[in-house]
Design a protein around this motif. Sequence first.
Motif, mmCIF file in Angstrom:
data_model
loop_
_atom_site.group_PDB
_atom_site.id
_atom_site.type_symbol
_atom_site.label_atom_id
_atom_site.label_comp_id
_atom_site.label_asym_id
_atom_site.label_seq_id
_atom_site.Cartn_x
_atom_site.Cartn_y
_atom_site.Cartn_z
ATOM 1 N N VAL A 26 77.521 7.222 16.838
ATOM 2 C CA VAL A 26 76.651 8.420 16.228
ATOM 3 C C VAL A 26 76.719 8.404 14.650
ATOM 4 O O VAL A 26 77.397 7.412 14.273
ATOM 5 N N GLU A 27 75.987 9.247 14.102
ATOM 6 C CA GLU A 27 75.773 9.342 12.758
ATOM 7 C C GLU A 27 76.344 10.718 12.199
ATOM 8 O O GLU A 27 75.744 11.896 12.497
ATOM 9 N N PRO A 57 75.882 4.835 11.052
ATOM 10 C CA PRO A 57 76.408 4.873 12.502
ATOM 11 C C PRO A 57 77.774 4.510 12.551
ATOM 12 O O PRO A 57 78.122 3.584 11.860
ATOM 13 N N PRO A 114 68.931 13.002 18.453
ATOM 14 C CA PRO A 114 68.560 12.220 17.275
ATOM 15 C C PRO A 114 67.428 12.577 16.381
ATOM 16 O O PRO A 114 66.318 12.852 17.311
ATOM 17 N N ARG A 115 67.487 12.938 15.127
ATOM 18 C CA ARG A 115 65.939 12.959 14.509
ATOM 19 C C ARG A 115 65.624 14.472 14.762
ATOM 20 O O ARG A 115 64.397 14.592 14.903
ATOM 21 N N GLU A 165 74.779 13.137 14.734
ATOM 22 C CA GLU A 165 73.519 12.760 15.347
ATOM 23 C C GLU A 165 73.603 11.812 16.375
ATOM 24 O O GLU A 165 74.206 10.712 16.249
ATOM 25 N N ASP A 166 73.279 12.097 17.644
ATOM 26 C CA ASP A 166 73.487 11.553 18.883
ATOM 27 C C ASP A 166 72.383 10.335 19.141
ATOM 28 O O ASP A 166 71.505 10.371 19.868
ATOM 29 N N THR A 167 72.708 9.241 18.160
ATOM 30 C CA THR A 167 71.515 8.158 18.068
ATOM 31 C C THR A 167 71.208 7.567 19.268
ATOM 32 O O THR A 167 70.260 6.783 19.446
ATOM 33 N N GLU A 168 72.219 7.579 20.124
ATOM 34 C CA GLU A 168 71.999 6.580 21.479
ATOM 35 C C GLU A 168 71.711 7.618 22.655
ATOM 36 O O GLU A 168 71.443 7.181 24.042
ATOM 37 N N ASN A 169 71.622 9.006 22.320
ATOM 38 C CA ASN A 169 71.366 9.907 23.396
ATOM 39 C C ASN A 169 72.553 9.877 24.460
ATOM 40 O O ASN A 169 72.009 10.429 25.563
#
Length: 554
Positions: free
Chosen positions: A417-418, A424, A467-468, A487-491
């Motif tokens: 996560v970010e 990350p 994310p974004r 931020e859930d960068t990997e979904n």
Amino acid sequence: MNQTCDVPVLIVGAGPVGATLANLLGVYGVGALLIDRSPAILEYPRAVGLDDEAMRTFQAAGVADAMLKDMIQNVPMRMYGAKKQCFAEILPATREFGWYRRNLFSQPLGEQALRAGLARFPHVAVELGVELTAVEQDAAGVTATLRDAAGAERTVRAAYLLAADGGRSTVREKLLKLPFGGQTHSHKWVVIECDQDPLDAPYTALHCEPARPYVCLKLPYGLRRWEFMLFDGEDEQQVLDPAKVAELLAPHVPDPARLNVIRARVYTHHSRIAGSFVVGRICLAGDAAHLTPPWIGQGLNAGLRDACNLAWKAAWIVQGRLKPEALQSYHAERHAHARAMIDLADKFGAVLSLRNRWLAALRDAFFTSIRGVPVVRDYVLQMKFKPMPRYRDGVVQDSGLAARDQRVGRMFIQPLVEPGGGAPVRLDDALGPGFALLMGAPGQPLPAELAGRLELLSCRLAVAALPRSGPAPGVLPDVPPGMLLLEDTENALHRWLAAAHADWVLLRPDRYVAAAGRRADMIAALERFVAAFVPQAGAARAAEARVPSALEAA
């Protein structure tokens, strides 16, 4: 003359489980004294495998990087049949908990790293060459008698005693006199290690040959280990003679005379478990609580699960954050799963160490046949046969989700996560070592009284956003004050919540799901949870600050 001193937690046994307990208590800010009767780390050939859950525990203890320095990650395991053909290769692809599932290490080096990690904590003391000789407990604490190498004795008063003193546990056998039910297996095994590895075989191999089943594996720094089954009539002392060792190795290496054998030892496999893991203010962990045959590499890993489950409960109780009766949940949560892992190891070993050639041929034919059946093949090759803990009774709450989806009481995922728009990191590092309330975006403010009660649990409040999903580049979504944006960068968090039909999840310090549910039910569910597990008196005692996250500490 005896001297009396006080310490919140006394840990008996400084092996990997005891040292992990001490590191976790250090992270949680709880004073501890770690003792061991041995003045030095034992150099015997012992555990070699660590799974993803163990690595997550080391991550929580702040020693994962130190352990990785002497580890080989993501190591395959191959199984060979009676005709020396490879019928299965296990290399799990999943990293749902943030780490690989099969990693190899040398236990003496691992113990060095764990003990070195304790130097970070002025509130954790280590005394080697000190043994526990007597213990008494009452409603307020435990009084332990300790004796050093010179024979001098003193008493230590502790709130709790955690015993990780091995399979011949003094605490379990002599002081508590607990039953240790199960069996000792009839066949012994000789374990041989050499350096300057003579084989090009970077994997663990289970050779299921009826003539003599054996295991062969590569270890860090050029070490190679063999484990051979001994038969009836083979003397365990004679089998350690260099000539006999060379005879055992001769079929497997070009020139056994050139090997530098550095360790050889005979081991007996046990399948045993203590009747109880908790007796008053004394808890058993690791081999002191259960012994598992090594077939599925879960002996030490099971002990590290104990440490991860027990350390935060002892810490939170000592700090007045958790009701003292919650300590009993350690037995409720760990005993059944430890028993399941022992049973699985017994079944696995019985199949792989067959000496009857006809039964071995049927076994090989079965494993060969499942290669064409994806569901069965993946069940074996992805290690889905390993039972994952699911806690139904303990520090968990059925918030309406458990009956439908069975996610409450299970370990939560750990994606990258970010946090706050930063670089990350693994989820646990972002959340820190306490409880965590993770909500799906946009988050929801909490009533002041409930927020204060969660503060007593050292609970981080966080919001997981897609994310974004901010309104413009470099602009983050809004979250309620006092909450951390992830931020859930990997979904992955989004998918977990969607699959669970949940808008929020409450995570324990060991990253098991304590409660989860819909947004409309969140306040009431959290109020029920804190009422069940947080002591009212804790409000006066827990003026301490929330345990900071790893990011804040940095």
